[in-house]
Design a protein around this motif. Structure first.
Motif, PDB file in Angstrom:
ATOM      1  N   THR A  82       0.842  -1.187   0.000  1.00 34.22           N
ATOM      2  CA  THR A  82       0.000   0.000   0.000  1.00 34.22           C
ATOM      3  C   THR A  82       0.878   1.238   0.000  1.00 34.22           C
ATOM      4  O   THR A  82       2.063   1.184   0.331  1.00 34.22           O
ATOM      5  N   TYR A  93       0.208  -6.503   2.389  1.00 34.37           N
ATOM      6  CA  TYR A  93      -0.773  -7.558   2.629  1.00 34.37           C
ATOM      7  C   TYR A  93      -0.224  -8.855   2.056  1.00 34.37           C
ATOM      8  O   TYR A  93       0.365  -8.860   0.968  1.00 34.37           O
ATOM      9  N   ASP A  98      -3.312  -8.297   6.568  1.00 36.10           N
ATOM     10  CA  ASP A  98      -2.540  -7.062   6.658  1.00 36.10           C
ATOM     11  C   ASP A  98      -1.313  -7.223   7.555  1.00 36.10           C
ATOM     12  O   ASP A  98      -1.031  -8.302   8.084  1.00 36.10           O
ATOM     13  N   SER A  99      -0.576  -6.106   7.730  1.00 34.36           N
ATOM     14  CA  SER A  99       0.703  -6.135   8.426  1.00 34.36           C
ATOM     15  C   SER A  99       0.572  -6.493   9.900  1.00 34.36           C
ATOM     16  O   SER A  99       1.541  -6.950  10.504  1.00 34.36           O
ATOM     17  N   TYR A 118       1.715  -2.541  13.828  1.00 34.96           N
ATOM     18  CA  TYR A 118       2.219  -2.195  12.503  1.00 34.96           C
ATOM     19  C   TYR A 118       3.714  -1.892  12.556  1.00 34.96           C
ATOM     20  O   TYR A 118       4.296  -1.711  13.625  1.00 34.96           O
ATOM     21  N   GLU A 579      -8.055  -2.103   0.324  1.00 34.41           N
ATOM     22  CA  GLU A 579      -6.591  -2.035   0.181  1.00 34.41           C
ATOM     23  C   GLU A 579      -5.936  -3.132  -0.651  1.00 34.41           C
ATOM     24  O   GLU A 579      -4.757  -3.042  -0.959  1.00 34.41           O
TER      25      GLU A 579
END
Length: 672
Positions: A82, A93, A98-99, A118, A579
């Motif tokens: 992203t 991702y 996601d992270s 994150y 995303e």
């Protein structure tokens, strides 16, 4: 932040590079990998991920000029990245996770931020990294907790020669050849048999960037010169190791990163822009890793770490970046640290069976306050016990089983309110049991087929449970874990001596996903219904990955990958998942045009992606083409020049946050 490179200087460097003809391959190879920092399941074979993972090598990072970890990850199938968004944080991702759900490690040491899970991977440079290993869906339980969708491990370098190293410098320019950044990196190493030492230094500066000529100006961004788009990242990495015999190794590692960045304002028409700057994004890690062999068939591996994160955010009133008077403006201070470690014991119980057991402990401390307010303290303790067993059923078939029990104890959580003052939240404990199993069939010495099932979990972060979202969110101290069952089947094999193919299909059933919902009967600071994080999400993720690499001729290599990811929000189909593009295609070519000249090009296509869950903000699909020439001035010296976004596409990963247009770079590298 302004660089002192003139247009003439950059133009001269580019002309020198494009006017010559040749290239030498990067001498970095697998022997420079710090193997103590790897986490591999038994049954893995060199360079062949046993269970569907992917690896970015040091050579690939150099070939495609990937100076940050997030850009290096973008080369891999199953991974999408992203853009900066409102916080100017580059994330990734993995197969739709996601992270936070795919944590980041350095040499097996967790480095994700205590508060929200994150980590801004644009702040992590690649100059001192030997490889990046990505586990997808099915990851070794030896990583520890929170690997809901996999894990990313940055493996550092280890010297193999008496004296070795490299020095590199680079300059960056926009499409008018005006300088907008520079880079410097130095790596020095020595291996003296009984001991070794490695030093890495890097500096990466971006003073600004220029957007595509197709960009249409708005009030917050009246021209192509991107506002508040600077960043500077400095890093030192020091490793000292002892190797008293052929099997044992003890290494102490220190990493210090100091960064600062601006956040380019929103340049669309759907929302109001923020005017933010980060004068500090600093991370410091000290960690110890050892491996001691016991007898002929057993070992103990110890990891211990201390990790510190300091963050400063200045939220200003307007584009002057001068005053902080509005309710939405503030000076925010984060001061976090973590410590902990793991002990791993492995034993080859028989020629057919290998058992590994690991214990993990991590203490997280988060301290935050706005200027003029008291410090709020948060503390969590996370523990895990994991067992992994590999049984060789036949000469070609392995059964891999594993399980972990993870627990998080909430120790302290405070909040400040101007009316109530400083007060304590109730804290609670959460836990999860995570079993998994896989069959690995060794097709040959060069390939595997695999079938895996893994039940994984992620515990809610401090932010998930206690954040008030700047007055728009009700905290959720009772939030529970997310859970997923990940299935995958795949094959990785060499079809010929010069062609490798990888193919996999995957499906994930996610339950108790943390999702933000509006709470009826409430009113928050913005005059709208308050939101709250709750474990209500049920999501299915399915897709395929295909990749191929082939030495077509003695001088031409071709390759690429395709990823398809489909995510369905089964609990609320009206809410779109954001995303992640459904389609991603990457292709590359390496051509040894002359004995000393290489031409390297790559292209990437991303389909559209949603920025918000109502679908009113969409980042359009895009295709990028990048190219580079690399010329060997002599055996150990290369001169490179290239162009990114060759066709000057106006694109964004997040709607309204447009990325850089056509830009150029030139690098000079010396290796010894």
């Amino acid at each position: 932040m302004n660089n002192k490179f003139s247009r003439t200087t950059i133009a001269t460097a580019l002309v020198l590079a494009f006017g010559n003809t040749a290239f030498a391959a990067d001498p970095a190879n697998e022997s420079n990998i710090f193997t103590l920092g790897e986490i591999n399941v038994s049954g893995s074979r060199a360079a062949i991920p046993a269970t569907g993972g992917s690896i970015v090598t040091h050579e690939e990072m150099n070939d495609f000029n990937r100076e940050t970890v997030v850009d290096a990850l973008d080369l891999l199938p199953g991974v999408s990245t992203t853009g900066g968004g409102q916080r100017n944080e580059r994330m990734f991702y993995v197969r739709g996770f996601d992270s936070r759900q795919v944590p980041v490690f350095i040499d097996g040491i967790p480095v994700y931020v205590s508060y929200d899970g994150y980590v801004d991977l644009a702040r992590f440079t690649t100059y001192d990294i030997a490889s990046i290993e990505v586990a997808k869906g099915f990851s070794s339980v030896l990583y520890g907790p929170n690997t809901l969708g996999g894990a990313v491990n940055l493996v550092s370098r280890r010297p193999v020669k008496t004296f070795e190293g490299n020095i590199g410098v680079g300059v960056h320019a926009n499409d008018r050849l005006n300088s907008n950044g520079s880079s410097t990196n130095i790596n020095l190493g020595t291996n003296q048999g009984m001991w070794y030492a490695q030093l890495g230094l890097s500096y990466l500066d971006k003073s600004a960037y220029t957007m595509s000529r197709d960009f249409r100006p708005v009030a917050a961004q009246p021209d192509r010169e991107r506002r508040n788009a600077y960043s500077t990242d400095k890093k030192i990495n020091l490793k000292v190791g002892l190797t008293p015999n052929a099997t044992d190794e003890y290494a102490l590692n220190y990493v210090n990163q100091k960064g600062e960045k601006g956040s380019p304002p929103y340049a669309g028409t759907a929302i109001n822009p923020n005017y933010w700057k980060w004068p500090a994004w600093d991370k410091e890690s000290l960690y110890f890793i050892s491996n001691t062999v016991i007898g002929q068939d057993a070992y103990i591996k110890v990891r211990a770490f201390y990790d510190k994160f300091t963050n400063r955010l200045n939220a200003f009133d307007d584009a002057r970046y001068a005053t902080v008077t509005k309710n939405s403006s503030f000076y925010s201070f984060y001061d976090d640290y973590s410590y902990g470690g793991s002990v791993e014991y492995g034993n080859k119980l028989s020629p057919f069976n290998t058992l590994k057991v690991a214990l993990h402990l991590k203490e997280d401390f988060h301290r935050e306050h706005n200027l003029g307010e008291p410090v709020q303290n948060y503390r969590d303790r996370t523990t895990s016990i994991s067992v992994e067993d590999t049984h060789k059923l036949t000469d070609k078939l392995d059964l891999l089983t594993g399980a972990s029990y993870d627990k998080r104890n909430g120790k302290e959580a405070q909040e400040y309110d101007k009316t109530r003052g400083l007060y304590n939240f109730p804290v609670r404990d959460t836990s999860a049991f995570n079993p998994q199993a896989g069959l690995i069939y060794h097709l040959s010495d060069t390939g595997n087929a695999y079938l895996t099932v893994a039940r994984k979990s992620r515990m809610p972060t401090i932010k998930n449970r206690y954040s008030g979202g700047l007055g728009t969110t009700i905290p959720s101290p009772d939030l529970n874990v997310e859970r997923a069952i990940n299935y995958q089947f795949g094959i990785s094999e060499k079809l010929t001596a010069k062609t490798r193919v990888d193919a996999s299909v995957f499906y994930s059933d996610v339950t108790d996903m943390m999702q933000s919902i509006e709470v009826p009967g409430t009113v928050c600071n913005n005059g709208n219904l308050c939101k709250q994080m709750q474990n209500i999400g049920k999501v299915s993720i399915k897709g395929i990955e295909l990749s191929m690499d082939s030495a077509v001729t003695r001088t031409l290599d071709l390759g690429g990958s395709y990823t398809y990811v489909e995510r369905d929000n089964k609990s609320d189909p009206a809410k779109l998942l954001t995303e992640v593009p459904a389609h991603k295609l990457v292709a590359y070519a390496k051509w040894a045009a002359m004995p000393k000249l290489n031409v390297i090009a790559n292209a990437e296509y991303n389909s559209r992606r949603y920025t918000n869950d109502t679908g009113t903000r969409v980042a359009a699909g895009f295709t990028l083409v990048n190219a580079k020439l690399s010329y060997a001035l002599q055996k150990d010296v290369t001169l490179e020049a290239g162009v990114n976004n060759m066709f000057d596409r106006n694109y964004a990963y997040t709607e309204g946050f447009y990325e850089e247009g056509r830009n150029f770079f030139a690098n000079l590298n010396y290796r010894f």
